[in-house]
Scaffold this motif. Structure first.
Motif: not given
Lengths: 113, 331
Positions: B155-174, B324-328
Motif C-alpha cells: 500500500n502506498v500509505k505503508d511507505l516509510p516516512e522520510l527521516p527527519k534531516e535535522g535529527k542527525i545534525k548537532i546543534s551549535r549551542t548544544g 547507520i540509518k542516516f547513511d542508508k
C-alpha cells in the motif's frame, strides 16, 4: 568506450529470449538432444550443449515437450517432441514474435532515418 | 576413459534433488555419448566435457527451482539489519561483560583490570558477531520462505516516512554548552587529583583527621585524565566544524566514550584508591568493622561504575543506530 564484457552480457541476454523459439521451431518432429543440436547448427543457430540439454528437460517438466526413452538401439536415447499443448503454445509465441519483428523493424528503421 | 564421463555425470547429479538424479544421469550420459565418436580418444572426451561446462553450472541449469537462502530482493534489507543488530549485540554483550568483570574483580593491580576489560571487549565482539549474524540470517531465511509463497501486497500509505534531516545534525549551542560544562568538570576533577585531594577527608571539629584519597594511587591517573580531556576537546571542536555526526566524529566519540569508561572503571576499582587510614577512622566514628566500611565503599563504587557503563552503552547504541540509518537514507 564501453567494456567488452558488458557488450557480451547484453548479447547473451538478447539471444536468451530467442532460444526457446529456436528450439521449439525444430520440435515438430522427434529429436534427441544431440540431433537437435546438429539440426540447429546446420541452420547456423548455435546453442551451447550445456544450455540446450537442461532446457529440453525444463520444457518437458513444463508440459511443452513430451519425451520417451528408446532402448531398442545399443545406446538408450531420450527423444523429445512437442506435446499438443506445446504446439498450441508455440503457434501463439510465433504470432507474438512476428508482431514483435514488425515493431522492432519499425523502430530500427526510424532510427536509421 | 569412460571413468571421466561417469565422474562428470556424478559431479553434476550429486548437486541435484534426489528424485531427479537418476533421470538426469541417464539423460546426460546419453547426450555425452551422442556427442562422441564410436571409439573416442581421451582428448575427445575432454573436449566434449569442457564444452558442456563446469559441473556446478550444469547442475544449476538442471535445478528445477532456483535455490538461495536470501534473494537479491531482500539482500539490502538483510545487510542493513545485520549492521544494526550486530552493533547492538556487541555493545550489549560488552556492557554485560564489563559489569560481570567489575563485580567479580578482586586483584589490586590496575593492569590486570585493563587486561580483563580488553578480553571482555574481544569476547563481546566475537559473541556479538556470531549471535547477531546467526539470528538475523535465520530470521531472513524464514521471511524469504514465507514471502515466496504469497504475492507481495503493498500500500502506498505503508511507505516509510522520510527521516527527519535535522535529527542527525548537532546543534551549535548544544556543542558550545557541552564544551563549557564538560571541560570545566574535567578541569575540576583533574585539579582535585593534582592538588585539592589533600583537602578531601574526614574532619572532626574543623580538624582533618585523615585524607580520603591515597595520593600515590591517584597520581598515576593524572596524565590519562588529561589525555582524555584533550581528546574530548578535539572531538567537540570537530563537532563544531562538521556540524553533524560524520564518520570521523562518530568514531572518535565512540573511542572517547569507551576509553573514558575503561579509565573510570579502573580508577574506581583499584583497591588502594582510598587511604587505609580513612577506613580505620571512619569505622571508629560510625562503629562498624573496617571490613564492612571498605566493602561498602567497594560496592558503592562498583554500582556507580556499572550504572555509568549502562548509560554509555545506551548512548552509543542509539547514536550508531541513527548514523547507520542516516547513511542508508543517503545511499
Amino acid at each position: 568506450m564501453i567494456d567488452e564484457s558488458i557488450y557480451n552480457n547484453l548479447l547473451v541476454e538478447l539471444k536468451r529470449g530467442t532460444q526457446i523459439l529456436q528450439v521449439l521451431s525444430q520440435m515438430k518432429r522427434t529429436q534427441y538432444g544431440y540431433s537437435l543440436l546438429q539440426t540447429l547448427e546446420e541452420k547456423n543457430v548455435h546453442i551451447d550443449a550445456g544450455t540446450l540439454y537442461p532446457l529440453l528437460r525444463r520444457l518437458e517438466s513444463q508440459g511443452i515437450l513430451k519425451s520417451e526413452w528408446d532402448t531398442t538401439e545399443s545406446r538408450p536415447r531420450k527423444y523429445y517432441v512437442l506435446s499438443n499443448d506445446g504446439e498450441e503454445l508455440f503457434s501463439q509465441l510465433k504470432k507474438e514474435w512476428t508482431n514483435m519483428c514488425v515493431e522492432m523493424n519499425q523502430l530500427l528503421k526510424e532510427e536509421q532515418i | 576413459m569412460k571413468d571421466m564421463i561417469e565422474r562428470y555425470v556424478y559431479a553434476v547429479t550429486r548437486r541435484l534433488p534426489e528424485n531427479i538424479q537418476a533421470e538426469v544421469k541417464n539423460e546426460l550420459r546419453a547426450n555425452i555419448y551422442d556427442m562422441l565418436s564410436e571409439n573416442p580418444s581421451e582428448e575427445e572426451i575432454e573436449k566434449v566435457l569442457k564444452e558442456l561446462g563446469h559441473p556446478r553450472d550444469m547442475a544449476a541449469k538442471y535445478q528445477p527451482k532456483e535455490r538461495y537462502l536470501i534473494s537479491p530482493k531482500y539482500f539490502g534489507d538483510y545487510i542493513y539489519t545485520l549492521k544494526i543488530v550486530i552493533m547492538i549485540f556487541i555493545l550489549v554483550s560488552f556492557a554485560i561483560g564489563l559489569i560481570e568483570a567489575i563485580i567479580g574483580y578482586q586483584s589490586a593491580n590496575a593492569f590486570d583490570l585493563i587486561g580483563k576489560i580488553f578480553s571482555v571487549g574481544f569476547e563481546s565482539i566475537f559473541d556479538g558477531l556470531y549471535s547477531g549474524f546467526a539470528i538475523v540470517t535465520i530470521v531472513f531465511i524464514i521471511i524469504e520462505q514465507v514471502q515466496k509463497q504469497k504475492k507481495m501486497e503493498w500500500n502506498v500509505k505503508d511507505l516509510p516516512e522520510l527521516p527527519k534531516e535535522g535529527k542527525i545534525k548537532i546543534s551549535r549551542t548544544g556543542t558550545i554548552l557541552a564544551i563549557i560544562f564538560s571541560v570545566s568538570f574535567s578541569l575540576i576533577f583533574i585539579m582535585i587529583l593534582v592538588e585539592y585531594h589533600k583537602y578531601i577527608g574526614l574532619y572532626v571539629e574543623g580538624e582533618m583527621i585523615t585524607p580520603f584519597f591515597n595520593p600515590d594511587a591517584i597520581k598515576v591517573f593524572i596524565p590519562f585524565f588529561i589525555g582524555i580531556l584533550g581528546l574530548n576537546i578535539v572531538i567537540l571542536l570537530l563537532k563544531l566544524v562538521d556540524g553533524r555526526w560524520t564518520k570521523r566524529v562518530t568514531i572518535l566519540y565512540t573511542i572517547h566514550e569507551i576509553v573514558n569508561l575503561v579509565l573510570l572503571i579502573v580508577f574506581f576499582n583499584i583497591s588502594n584508591l582510598i587511604d587505609p587510614n580513612f577506613f580505620n577512622e571512619f569505622s571508629n566514628i560510625i562503629e562498624v568493622s573496617v571490613d564492612e566500611v571498605a566493602n561498602g565503599f567497594r560496592v558503592g563504587f562498583r554500582s556507580l561504575v556499572a550504572f555509568i557503563s549502562v548509560l554509555v552503552m545506551i548512548d552509543l547504541v542509539s547514536l550508531w543506530y541513527r548514523v547507520i540509518k542516516f547513511d542508508k537514507k543517503k545511499a
